[in-house]
Motif scaffolding. Structure first.
Motif, PDB file in Angstrom:
ATOM      1  N   GLY A  39     -45.348 122.867   6.299  1.00 20.01           N
ATOM      2  CA  GLY A  39     -46.094 123.916   6.099  1.00 20.01           C
ATOM      3  C   GLY A  39     -44.994 125.010   5.610  1.00 20.01           C
ATOM      4  N   LEU A  40     -43.964 124.598   5.043  1.00 20.36           N
ATOM      5  CA  LEU A  40     -42.801 125.620   4.576  1.00 20.36           C
ATOM      6  C   LEU A  40     -43.282 126.226   2.990  1.00 20.36           C
ATOM      7  N   ASP A  41     -43.061 127.409   2.789  1.00 20.60           N
ATOM      8  CA  ASP A  41     -43.388 127.973   1.558  1.00 20.60           C
ATOM      9  C   ASP A  41     -42.464 127.362   0.637  1.00 20.60           C
ATOM     10  N   GLN A  42     -42.728 127.378  -0.819  1.00 21.24           N
ATOM     11  CA  GLN A  42     -41.917 126.864  -1.821  1.00 21.24           C
ATOM     12  C   GLN A  42     -40.535 127.160  -1.748  1.00 21.24           C
ATOM     13  N   GLN A  43     -40.232 128.465  -1.824  1.00 15.86           N
ATOM     14  CA  GLN A  43     -38.758 128.575  -1.893  1.00 15.86           C
ATOM     15  C   GLN A  43     -38.077 128.284  -0.425  1.00 15.86           C
ATOM     16  N   ILE A  44     -38.547 128.142   0.558  1.00 14.25           N
ATOM     17  CA  ILE A  44     -38.000 127.795   2.011  1.00 14.25           C
ATOM     18  C   ILE A  44     -37.879 126.338   1.871  1.00 14.25           C
ATOM     19  N   ALA A  45     -38.877 125.741   1.269  1.00 15.42           N
ATOM     20  CA  ALA A  45     -38.736 124.177   1.029  1.00 15.42           C
ATOM     21  C   ALA A  45     -37.693 123.870   0.072  1.00 15.42           C
ATOM     22  N   GLN A  46     -37.552 124.383  -0.895  1.00 20.26           N
ATOM     23  CA  GLN A  46     -36.635 124.389  -1.983  1.00 20.26           C
ATOM     24  C   GLN A  46     -35.043 124.572  -1.197  1.00 20.26           C
ATOM     25  N   GLY A  47     -34.897 125.737  -0.648  1.00 15.74           N
ATOM     26  CA  GLY A  47     -33.621 125.944  -0.056  1.00 15.74           C
ATOM     27  C   GLY A  47     -33.206 125.087   1.164  1.00 15.74           C
ATOM     28  N   THR A  48     -34.017 124.553   2.040  1.00 15.70           N
ATOM     29  CA  THR A  48     -34.203 123.503   2.977  1.00 15.70           C
ATOM     30  C   THR A  48     -33.606 122.120   2.566  1.00 15.70           C
ATOM     31  N   ALA A  49     -34.222 121.820   1.330  1.00 10.54           N
ATOM     32  CA  ALA A  49     -34.051 120.432   0.774  1.00 10.54           C
ATOM     33  C   ALA A  49     -32.519 120.551   0.097  1.00 10.54           C
ATOM     34  N   LEU A  50     -32.149 121.532  -0.432  1.00 15.41           N
ATOM     35  CA  LEU A  50     -30.991 121.779  -0.974  1.00 15.41           C
ATOM     36  C   LEU A  50     -29.764 121.556   0.432  1.00 15.41           C
ATOM     37  N   VAL A  51     -29.770 121.805   1.517  1.00 11.77           N
ATOM     38  CA  VAL A  51     -29.142 121.485   2.587  1.00 11.77           C
ATOM     39  C   VAL A  51     -28.754 119.957   2.495  1.00 11.77           C
ATOM     40  N   MET A  52     -30.052 119.154   2.510  1.00  6.72           N
ATOM     41  CA  MET A  52     -29.871 117.830   2.421  1.00  6.72           C
ATOM     42  C   MET A  52     -29.208 117.365   1.003  1.00  6.72           C
ATOM     43  N   SER A  53     -29.656 117.967  -0.014  1.00  6.36           N
ATOM     44  CA  SER A  53     -29.359 117.531  -1.527  1.00  6.36           C
ATOM     45  C   SER A  53     -27.661 117.506  -1.509  1.00  6.36           C
ATOM     46  N   VAL A  54     -27.010 118.683  -1.331  1.00  4.22           N
ATOM     47  CA  VAL A  54     -25.638 118.895  -1.727  1.00  4.22           C
ATOM     48  C   VAL A  54     -24.702 117.985  -1.156  1.00  4.22           C
ATOM     49  N   PRO A  55     -24.512 117.489   0.213  1.00  4.99           N
ATOM     50  CA  PRO A  55     -23.792 116.553   0.493  1.00  4.99           C
ATOM     51  C   PRO A  55     -24.213 115.214  -0.013  1.00  4.99           C
ATOM     52  N   ASN A  56     -25.701 114.747  -0.217  1.00  2.00           N
ATOM     53  CA  ASN A  56     -25.947 113.724  -0.688  1.00  2.00           C
ATOM     54  C   ASN A  56     -25.833 113.571  -2.188  1.00  2.00           C
ATOM     55  N   VAL A  57     -25.836 114.506  -2.891  1.00  2.00           N
ATOM     56  CA  VAL A  57     -25.211 114.362  -4.326  1.00  2.00           C
ATOM     57  C   VAL A  57     -23.906 114.216  -4.486  1.00  2.00           C
ATOM     58  N   PHE A  58     -23.067 114.803  -3.764  1.00  2.00           N
ATOM     59  CA  PHE A  58     -21.813 114.522  -3.861  1.00  2.00           C
ATOM     60  C   PHE A  58     -21.357 113.139  -3.454  1.00  2.00           C
ATOM     61  N   LEU A  59     -22.005 112.655  -2.560  1.00  2.00           N
ATOM     62  CA  LEU A  59     -21.675 111.215  -1.967  1.00  2.00           C
ATOM     63  C   LEU A  59     -22.094 110.307  -3.283  1.00  2.00           C
ATOM     64  N   ALA A  60     -23.377 110.449  -3.449  1.00  2.00           N
ATOM     65  CA  ALA A  60     -24.024 109.503  -4.705  1.00  2.00           C
ATOM     66  C   ALA A  60     -23.125 109.687  -5.804  1.00  2.00           C
ATOM     67  N   GLY A 198     -32.152 134.167   2.727  1.00  2.00           N
ATOM     68  CA  GLY A 198     -32.889 133.828   3.871  1.00  2.00           C
ATOM     69  C   GLY A 198     -33.906 132.577   3.579  1.00  2.00           C
ATOM     70  N   GLU A 199     -33.858 131.845   2.486  1.00  6.24           N
ATOM     71  CA  GLU A 199     -34.748 130.932   2.132  1.00  6.24           C
ATOM     72  C   GLU A 199     -34.245 129.509   2.651  1.00  6.24           C
ATOM     73  N   VAL A 200     -33.716 129.527   3.731  1.00 11.83           N
ATOM     74  CA  VAL A 200     -33.092 128.104   4.323  1.00 11.83           C
ATOM     75  C   VAL A 200     -33.669 127.797   5.671  1.00 11.83           C
ATOM     76  N   HIS A 201     -34.271 126.806   5.996  1.00 14.41           N
ATOM     77  CA  HIS A 201     -34.413 126.376   7.361  1.00 14.41           C
ATOM     78  C   HIS A 201     -33.303 125.406   7.857  1.00 14.41           C
ATOM     79  N   TRP A 202     -32.419 126.063   8.337  1.00 11.59           N
ATOM     80  CA  TRP A 202     -31.267 125.141   8.692  1.00 11.59           C
ATOM     81  C   TRP A 202     -31.167 124.145   9.806  1.00 11.59           C
ATOM     82  N   LEU A 203     -31.955 124.182  10.857  1.00 10.56           N
ATOM     83  CA  LEU A 203     -32.555 123.446  11.754  1.00 10.56           C
ATOM     84  C   LEU A 203     -32.830 122.109  11.488  1.00 10.56           C
TER      85      LEU A 203
END
Length: 250
Positions: A39-60, A198-203
């Motif tokens: 149920g995250l808003d679009q911007q928060i979903a995008q920001g939260t997905a980026l927390v995962m994407s950044v290290p994953n992109v560098f490793l990939a 403030g568009e990131v759900h770090w937890l």
């Protein structure tokens, strides 16, 4: 709390494997999943997905470079222009209505899917050893991909990969490696922009990132084992799935 963190980590495992397979860091599928299931808003979903994407992109990117050396003459203009324009796209995204961004993302995915399908079933020219175009055109592609990456939080790899295979004449695996090189700095600056606003759900994002780091290498390994045509077909199906999930949320 422990159950929630475990669930986020398991989700990251699945998304990381997909990100490695398609060279996009997992963020593309994470965005509709976070919006639809959590149920995250679009911007928060995008920001939260980026927390995962950044290290994953560098490793990939590291894994792809191990298997297929990335040409720095091609990667450098991609990276430089993508980094600059990703910030502009991210600044625009955090100030736009969430519903508008979501529908824009859906249309964007459908256009990319249609483009991939046309190229998949058309009699395209054979991939070349290097590239059909010189480094200035890589800069142009980096600017376009960086802008869309900042706007939609997917690093621009979704734009770069099909353009590299169809117009620049690279193989699918080479295109995904170059797309990751493009996405690495642009996702980082995009995450920073989203976080400042403030568009990131770090937890949620941090355990997803840990899970993704554990599985992304599997996806890269599978990508190099699959036939070229099959990998492109699966990529198109993956994009359609992401668009469908976003449409359900919208």
């Amino acid at each position: 709390m422990f159950i929630d963190l475990t669930m986020y980590a398991v989700l990251g495992l699945a998304l990381g494997a997909l990100g490695g397979l398609f060279g996009i860091g997992g963020g593309l599928i994470a965005i509709p999943v976070l919006g639809l299931w959590f149920g995250l808003d679009q911007q928060i979903a995008q920001g939260t997905a980026l927390v995962m994407s950044v290290p994953n992109v560098f490793l990939a990117l590291y894994r792809y470079h191990q298997r297929n050396k990335i040409d720095l003459r091609q990667a450098l203009p991609l990276v430089t222009m993508s980094f600059c324009f990703a910030w502009l796209g991210a600044m625009l995204a955090v100030g736009v209505d969430a519903r508008l961004i979501r529908w824009g993302f859906i249309v964007f995915l459908l256009c990319i899917t249609l483009y991939n399908l046309i190229k998949l079933y058309s009699s395209a020219a054979q991939p070349v050893a290097g590239s059909r175009y010189g480094w200035p055109w890589y800069g142009v592609l980096g600017a376009v991909a960086g802008t869309t990456g900042g706007l939609f939080g997917v690093g621009g790899a979704v734009v770069a990969a099909p353009v590299l295979t169809s117009l620049f004449g690279t193989t699918q695996v080479m295109a995904q490696g170059l797309s990751l090189a493009l996405a690495a700095p642009s996702t980082a600056v995009t995450l920073l922009t989203y976080a400042v606003h403030g568009e990131v759900h770090w937890l949620m994002g941090v355990p997803m990132a840990i899970g993704g780091l554990l599985s992304i290498s599997w996806g890269v390994k599978v990508a190099h084992a699959l036939p070229e045509r099959l990998l492109r077909g699966l990529y198109c199906a993956f994009l359609l799935l992401c668009a469908a999930l976003l449409a359900i949320k919208a």
